[in-house]
Write an enzyme that holds these catalytic residues in place. Structure first.
Site, PDB file in Angstrom:
ATOM      1  N   GLU A   1      10.123  15.290  15.869  1.00 28.15           N
ATOM      2  CA  GLU A   1      10.476  15.198  14.455  1.00 28.15           C
ATOM      3  C   GLU A   1       9.608  16.170  13.659  1.00 28.15           C
ATOM      4  O   GLU A   1       8.399  15.991  13.543  1.00 28.15           O
ATOM      5  CB  GLU A   1      10.277  13.772  13.938  1.00 28.15           C
ATOM      6  CG  GLU A   1      10.750  13.597  12.504  1.00 28.15           C
ATOM      7  CD  GLU A   1      10.566  12.179  11.987  1.00 28.15           C
ATOM      8  OE1 GLU A   1      11.410  11.740  11.193  1.00 28.15           O
ATOM      9  OE2 GLU A   1       9.584  11.524  12.377  1.00 28.15           O
TER      10      GLU A   1
ATOM     11  N   SER B   1       5.576   7.074  10.400  1.00 25.98           N
ATOM     12  CA  SER B   1       5.684   7.776  11.672  1.00 25.98           C
ATOM     13  C   SER B   1       5.745   6.810  12.848  1.00 25.98           C
ATOM     14  O   SER B   1       5.230   5.691  12.791  1.00 25.98           O
ATOM     15  CB  SER B   1       4.483   8.721  11.853  1.00 25.98           C
ATOM     16  OG  SER B   1       3.306   7.968  12.089  1.00 25.98           O
TER      17      SER B   1
ATOM     18  N   GLU C   1      10.359   0.835  10.389  1.00 25.74           N
ATOM     19  CA  GLU C   1      11.365   1.884  10.197  1.00 25.74           C
ATOM     20  C   GLU C   1      10.634   3.195  10.394  1.00 25.74           C
ATOM     21  O   GLU C   1       9.825   3.604   9.563  1.00 25.74           O
ATOM     22  CB  GLU C   1      11.993   1.766   8.801  1.00 25.74           C
ATOM     23  CG  GLU C   1      13.308   2.528   8.666  1.00 25.74           C
ATOM     24  CD  GLU C   1      13.109   3.925   8.148  1.00 25.74           C
ATOM     25  OE1 GLU C   1      13.093   4.850   9.000  1.00 25.74           O
ATOM     26  OE2 GLU C   1      12.965   4.102   6.933  1.00 25.74           O
TER      27      GLU C   1
ATOM     28  N   CYS D   1      13.516  10.596   7.164  1.00 22.73           N
ATOM     29  CA  CYS D   1      13.454  10.133   8.553  1.00 22.73           C
ATOM     30  C   CYS D   1      14.824  10.174   9.222  1.00 22.73           C
ATOM     31  O   CYS D   1      14.921  10.319  10.444  1.00 22.73           O
ATOM     32  CB  CYS D   1      12.850   8.735   8.639  1.00 22.73           C
ATOM     33  SG  CYS D   1      13.468   7.579   7.428  1.00 22.73           S
TER      34      CYS D   1
ATOM     35  N   LYS E   1       0.839  -1.199   0.000  1.00 20.78           N
ATOM     36  CA  LYS E   1       0.000   0.000   0.000  1.00 20.78           C
ATOM     37  C   LYS E   1       0.876   1.252   0.000  1.00 20.78           C
ATOM     38  O   LYS E   1       1.575   1.531   0.969  1.00 20.78           O
ATOM     39  CB  LYS E   1      -0.925   0.051   1.215  1.00 20.78           C
ATOM     40  CG  LYS E   1      -2.010   1.138   1.031  1.00 20.78           C
ATOM     41  CD  LYS E   1      -2.537   1.700   2.322  1.00 20.78           C
ATOM     42  CE  LYS E   1      -1.695   2.775   2.932  1.00 20.78           C
ATOM     43  NZ  LYS E   1      -1.863   4.123   2.319  1.00 20.78           N
TER      44      LYS E   1
END
Length: 474
Positions: A385, A233, A254, A288, A180
């Site tokens: 973040e 996230s 991850e 990231c 997806k």
């Protein structure tokens, strides 16, 4: 600063269809959910209408993958490798088309799509094609077996590259896939579906279902999925970890990062400045492992900040399709709102905000490259973040203090170390709790090198020999 004449890449190389369906069992099919529109973040132009996969559609995709698994996993590794090599070559042949489509759908500069993303996408398929007939020598036993159906959910910051990171090792190991893509960037995944057909990949080996979070949850929670791979996230990663807890599913996550880029006083300042810019402003900071915390030794902080501001004043923000553009568009209105919110909080908490003078286009989602100095470790811009072109600058006096500040985060995905002393690189890297540590460079990737993090940055590794383990019953 040089003035550059516009150098736009042509859109004519890409034929964007008015609407796209799901890719299930080797065919494109309508979805039963409510379709959604994907837009160009640089102009807010609607690019296409895309099908949404319902629970029933995901079930069809998983059944197709399960049906294909028997024959695909039974193929000799050398035969599976032929398909992967073929896909890699087609990606190279169609790289310009893919790069243009990626930039239109994502907002990143065409220079990055063309010169970074696409070469790495092809390289990952070439690399894992090479492993397909050597799995018995990977260190996971003499005859490791594939797991079955892999459910994979990927983010919007590197849509095609994250697809390659997920699909290439899965297929090399003999698994089948239901993937997806992110809701805001589905188009290159759907073009990849066409490439699978062009490569004559057996039906059902790769299935692509589009949609938002509900579609992703349906993939992750499907009872006949054996392996879950997610990049995104930390918040969603926690939900996935809870949802698969107690099941037999193998999981790799991850997740987010808040990487420290450490500049020691003996570093080559001009080289370090380029590394800082590449670390946080590449892909608009939508990375990231971005070097979003800059730790500078006090004795050189003034000189380095002066050089960094001068370099930022030379960056060109604007049309991502222009080959001269350095900073493209923020991927969505939702992400732009988050970047603005955290930047405003940084200013309210007392940090000093600076951006170079640059005109923002009237349409689209834009945010200037931004530096915060006078940042304390308690500030949210040093802890959260941001996932945008925002750099938080802190200082340190000793190597021990640098390591302590670098490790003072909930994350542990990456870090950078800049110094002329090899012994200092090794001393620092040994003490950093980060999955990847770059020395005198940043954001360098190679298919043969494993990638992953500690703490809230997730678990498991992608890339390299280590990336095979997640797709094998070992």
């Amino acid at each position: 600063m040089f003035e550059y004449a516009p150098a736009p890449e042509s859109r004519d190389v890409v034929d964007i269809k008015p609407s796209y369906g799901l890719f299930i069992d080797g065919e494109f099919a309508d979805g039963t959910g409510t379709p959604f529109k994907t837009v160009n973040p640089a102009t807010e132009e609607v690019l296409a209408e895309v099908a949404t996969a319902s629970q029933a559609d995901v079930d069809r995709a998983v059944r197709a993958a399960r049906k294909a698994f028997g024959a695909w996993s039974a193929l000799p590794g050398s035969e599976r490798a032929k398909y992967l090599f073929r896909i890699a070559r087609i990606i190279q042949e169609r790289s310009r088309e893919l790069a243009v489509l990626e930039t239109l759908d994502n907002g990143k500069p065409i220079r990055e799509s063309r010169d970074v993303d696409l070469p790495l996408v092809a390289a990952h398929f070439f690399y894992y094609a090479g492993w397909a007939d050597k799995l018995g020598y990977a260190g996971y036993g003499p005859a490791p077996r594939p797991l079955g159906v892999a459910g994979q959910v990927i983010p919007w910051n590197f849509p095609l590259l994250m697809l390659a990171w997920k699909i290439a090792p899965a297929l090399a190991c003999g698994n089948t896939v239901v993937l997806k893509p992110a809701e805001t960037t589905p188009l290159t995944a759907l073009l990849f579906a066409e490439i699978c057909r062009q490569a004559e990949l057996p039906p059902g080996v790769v299935n692509i279902v589009t949609g938002a979070g509900e579609t992703g949850a349906a993939v992750v929670n499907h009872p006949d999925v054996n392996k879950v791979a997610f990049t995104g996230s930390t918040e969603v990663g926690r939900i996935i970890a809870r949802s698969v807890a107690g099941s037999a599913k193998k999981v790799t996550l991850e997740l987010g990062g808040k990487a420290a880029n450490i500049i020691f006083e003996d570093a080559a300042i001009d080289q370090a400045v380029e590394g800082i810019v590449n670390g946080i402003f590449f892909n608009q900071g939508h990375v990231c492992c971005a070097g979003s915390r800059l730790l500078v030794q006090e004795s050189i902080a003034g000189d380095l900040m002066e050089s960094l501001k001068r370099r930022l004043s030379m960056l060109r923000l604007g049309d991502p399709m222009d080959k001269n553009t350095d900073i493209g568009a923020i991927n969505s209105a939702e992400q732009l709102a988050r970047v603005r919110e955290l930047s405003d909080i940084g200013e309210a908490e007392g940090a000093e905000r600076w951006s170079p003078a640059c005109a923002l286009p009237e349409r689209g989602f834009w945010f200037p490259p931004t530096i915060f100095s006078g940042v304390a470790q308690s500030h949210r811009i040093a802890r959260d973040e941001v996932f945008g072109p925002v750099l938080a600058v802190l200082t340190f006096r000793t190597p021990a203090e640098a390591v302590e500040k670098a490790n003072n985060t909930a994350y542990g995905l990456s870090a950078g170390v800049w110094t002329e002393k090899g012994s200092r690189i090794l001393w620092t890297a040994d003490r950093l709790r980060a999955g990847v540590v770059w020395a005198n460079t940043f954001n360098k990737f190679d298919p043969a090198s494993p990638f992953g993090g500690f703490k809230e940055s997730g678990y498991g590794r992608e890339g390299g020999r280590h990336g095979l383990e997640a797709y094998l019953d070992v």
